[in-house]
Design a protein around this motif. Sequence first.
Motif, PDB file in Angstrom:
ATOM      1  N   ALA A 108      44.034  29.567 -31.470  1.00 12.99           N
ATOM      2  CA  ALA A 108      42.679  29.611 -32.029  1.00 12.99           C
ATOM      3  C   ALA A 108      42.502  28.547 -33.110  1.00 12.99           C
ATOM      4  O   ALA A 108      41.457  27.882 -33.174  1.00 12.99           O
ATOM      5  N   TRP A 161      29.036  25.391 -31.290  1.00 13.36           N
ATOM      6  CA  TRP A 161      29.639  26.057 -32.439  1.00 13.36           C
ATOM      7  C   TRP A 161      28.928  25.664 -33.674  1.00 13.36           C
ATOM      8  O   TRP A 161      29.300  25.349 -34.680  1.00 13.36           O
ATOM      9  N   TRP A 198      39.896  25.437 -32.947  1.00 15.53           N
ATOM     10  CA  TRP A 198      38.955  25.242 -34.053  1.00 15.53           C
ATOM     11  C   TRP A 198      39.065  23.824 -34.616  1.00 15.53           C
ATOM     12  O   TRP A 198      38.070  23.146 -34.847  1.00 15.53           O
ATOM     13  N   ARG A 199      40.304  23.348 -34.833  1.00 14.85           N
ATOM     14  CA  ARG A 199      40.502  21.983 -35.350  1.00 14.85           C
ATOM     15  C   ARG A 199      40.013  20.937 -34.349  1.00 14.85           C
ATOM     16  O   ARG A 199      39.496  19.892 -34.724  1.00 14.85           O
TER      17      ARG A 199
END
Length: 146
Positions: A92, A146, A96-97
């Motif tokens: 995760a 996002w 995300w990065r």
Amino acid sequence: MSRHSLGFGGPPPHPEATPPQAERPTVAHDPAYLSLRHAHRRFGVKATATAVGGFLLYVLLSSFTPGLMNRSLSGHLTLGLALGLGQFVLMAVIVWRYLVHLRTRVTPVVRGLRGLARHHEATGGGRGPAHPEPPAAPYDRGYRSW
């Protein structure tokens, strides 16, 4: 065997219809594109090394230190189970990065290159894109993932 010889696609392009490769300007030689490829490749190598390294560490600890991995942390939660669940957390964080990397480093450069290509096309400097983009739908404006 080519796609044309198999009957797929249209007729082959006429040799005089396309300018020689040396005359055709390409985005591949643009410094912004080269820096984009370098940054994207560097991030991919780091993310892959982190993911594989974390998984390999977990597998090696499970294989060679079963006493450590079976150590109870709290109730039925062992260190091995906690590290196994930590693999999901690690993935995760990497995803995300990756999204942050795309938003901050890749998207601005891609927008600039796209604008440069559109400007070049509008001034008649090129043949135009091989696959033109469809017009944006009214609900598609300002879409951000996002």
